[in-house]
Design a protein around this motif. Structure first.
Motif, PDB file in Angstrom:
ATOM      1  N   LEU A  64      -3.621   1.566   4.849  1.00 47.95           N
ATOM      2  CA  LEU A  64      -3.000   0.456   4.136  1.00 47.95           C
ATOM      3  C   LEU A  64      -1.771  -0.101   4.847  1.00 47.95           C
ATOM      4  N   ALA A  65      -1.252   0.612   5.812  1.00 55.87           N
ATOM      5  CA  ALA A  65      -0.149   0.123   6.638  1.00 55.87           C
ATOM      6  C   ALA A  65      -0.079   0.991   7.893  1.00 55.87           C
ATOM      7  N   ASN A  66       0.230   0.352   9.029  1.00 51.18           N
ATOM      8  CA  ASN A  66       0.358   1.095  10.283  1.00 51.18           C
ATOM      9  C   ASN A  66       1.240   0.277  11.213  1.00 51.18           C
ATOM     10  N   ASP A  67       2.507   0.630  11.280  1.00 47.64           N
ATOM     11  CA  ASP A  67       3.459  -0.197  12.023  1.00 47.64           C
ATOM     12  C   ASP A  67       4.566   0.686  12.587  1.00 47.64           C
ATOM     13  N   ILE A  68       5.362   0.096  13.466  1.00 45.36           N
ATOM     14  CA  ILE A  68       6.546   0.757  14.014  1.00 45.36           C
ATOM     15  C   ILE A  68       7.750  -0.143  13.749  1.00 45.36           C
ATOM     16  N   GLY A  69       8.787   0.431  13.201  1.00 38.81           N
ATOM     17  CA  GLY A  69       9.975  -0.363  12.873  1.00 38.81           C
ATOM     18  C   GLY A  69       9.851  -1.017  11.521  1.00 38.81           C
ATOM     19  N   ASN A  70      10.608  -2.097  11.314  1.00 36.90           N
ATOM     20  CA  ASN A  70      10.551  -2.805  10.039  1.00 36.90           C
ATOM     21  C   ASN A  70       9.157  -3.362   9.802  1.00 36.90           C
ATOM     22  N   HIS A  71       8.732  -3.335   8.557  1.00 40.37           N
ATOM     23  CA  HIS A  71       7.353  -3.723   8.240  1.00 40.37           C
ATOM     24  C   HIS A  71       7.289  -4.446   6.908  1.00 40.37           C
ATOM     25  N   ARG A  72       6.396  -5.437   6.851  1.00 42.05           N
ATOM     26  CA  ARG A  72       5.976  -6.037   5.584  1.00 42.05           C
ATOM     27  C   ARG A  72       4.547  -6.515   5.753  1.00 42.05           C
ATOM     28  N   GLY A  73       3.668  -6.100   4.849  1.00 47.16           N
ATOM     29  CA  GLY A  73       2.277  -6.513   4.963  1.00 47.16           C
ATOM     30  C   GLY A  73       1.483  -6.179   3.714  1.00 47.16           C
ATOM     31  N   THR A  74       0.319  -6.838   3.588  1.00 46.49           N
ATOM     32  CA  THR A  74      -0.573  -6.631   2.444  1.00 46.49           C
ATOM     33  C   THR A  74      -1.983  -6.340   2.952  1.00 46.49           C
ATOM     34  N   ARG A  75      -2.597  -5.312   2.412  1.00 48.89           N
ATOM     35  CA  ARG A  75      -3.984  -4.984   2.738  1.00 48.89           C
ATOM     36  C   ARG A  75      -4.758  -4.684   1.461  1.00 48.89           C
ATOM     37  N   LEU A  76      -6.105  -4.663   1.592  1.00 48.04           N
ATOM     38  CA  LEU A  76      -6.974  -4.343   0.467  1.00 48.04           C
ATOM     39  C   LEU A  76      -7.220  -2.845   0.378  1.00 48.04           C
ATOM     40  N   MET A  77      -7.277  -2.354  -0.849  1.00 48.22           N
ATOM     41  CA  MET A  77      -7.577  -0.954  -1.119  1.00 48.22           C
ATOM     42  C   MET A  77      -8.875  -0.866  -1.911  1.00 48.22           C
ATOM     43  N   ASN A  78      -9.697   0.124  -1.610  1.00 47.14           N
ATOM     44  CA  ASN A  78     -10.947   0.409  -2.327  1.00 47.14           C
ATOM     45  C   ASN A  78     -12.061  -0.592  -2.029  1.00 47.14           C
TER      46      ASN A  78
END
Length: 241
Positions: free
Chosen positions: A113-127
């Motif tokens: 649902l998230a995979n980043d380095i440093g500051n992050h903002r994002g939206t992904r789908l679950m299920n």
């Protein structure tokens, strides 16, 4: 255009509900006699007329409310178990890895649902696969906030051009119809992937690029949802609206 989007389980987990209406047959009327006449044979008995009572329909499932979780460092956050598709919007501050997984009832990691380095903002789908999620596994060193929201709260794409940054999920308003194209432009670094989904749960790869790029392809008919994954700024343009 349907305002309340008919979100169904995607990627092979779609349920179609068909309403079947039974129309009772019309009973055969018995022969009639005029006043003062004698019947030469007994009239056939009138079949007993029955009336079927329709089962009351279940009330619509209430719209789930957004739930927000806050913390710092690595944690396992228990959520209300659900197999319904949800939006997961995460933000994080820090300089190290920030990773979020969905966790199933068997304790296994599911959606990334998230995979980043440093500051992050994002939206992904679950299920997307219809599997149940009972917790979120967070790997981080800094502070973070995670919101689990209904898919109906997805950002709406109402004009030909849409701009954004990082991971996102957008709802096409109106849905694609007939021959349309989509152009995906990326100004960031690393992988840039765009998927589309239609009402039958079909998934379409609309872009799969690395680093700064531009890709044009057809937008399948009835596409209503698009997901974007990439570290950087992007622009989507579609024809037909």
């Amino acid at each position: 255009m349907v305002i309340g989007m008919p979100f169904v389980l995607l990627a092979g987990c779609i349920a179609t509900v068909a309403a079947i209406v039974d129309t009772p047959s019309t009973p055969t009327a018995a022969p009639t006699m005029s006043s003062g006449s004698q019947a030469t044979e007994d009239a056939a008995p009138t079949p007993e007329q029955t009336t079927e009572t329709a089962e009351p329909s279940s009330p619509p499932k209430p719209e789930p409310k957004a739930k927000t979780y806050k913390g710092s460092g690595s944690k396992v956050v228990r959520i209300q178990p659900t197999s319904d598709i949800r939006l997961v919007t995460s933000t994080a501050r820090g300089s190290s890895n920030f990773i979020v997984y969905g966790v199933g009832p068997d304790g296994e990691e599911r959606d990334l649902l998230a995979n980043d380095i440093g500051n992050h903002r994002g939206t992904r789908l679950m299920n997307l696969d219809g599997e149940e999620t009972v917790a979120l596994k967070v790997e981080a060193e800094g502070t973070w906030t995670i919101a689990v929201k209904p898919v109906t709260s997805a950002r709406r794409w109402t004009k030909p051009r849409l701009a954004g940054a990082g991971d996102d999920v957008v709802y096409l308003d109106p849905n694609s119809s007939g021959f349309q194209t989509i152009t995906s432009k990326f100004a960031g670094e690393g992988n840039f992937v765009v998927y589309g989904y239609d009402g039958d749960g079909n998934e379409s790869l609309l872009a799969n690029e690395i680093d700064k790029s531009e890709a044009e392809t057809t937008l399948p008919d009835s596409t209503f949802l698009v997901t974007i994954e990439g570290d950087g700024r992007w622009t989507l343009e579609r024809t037909g609206i």
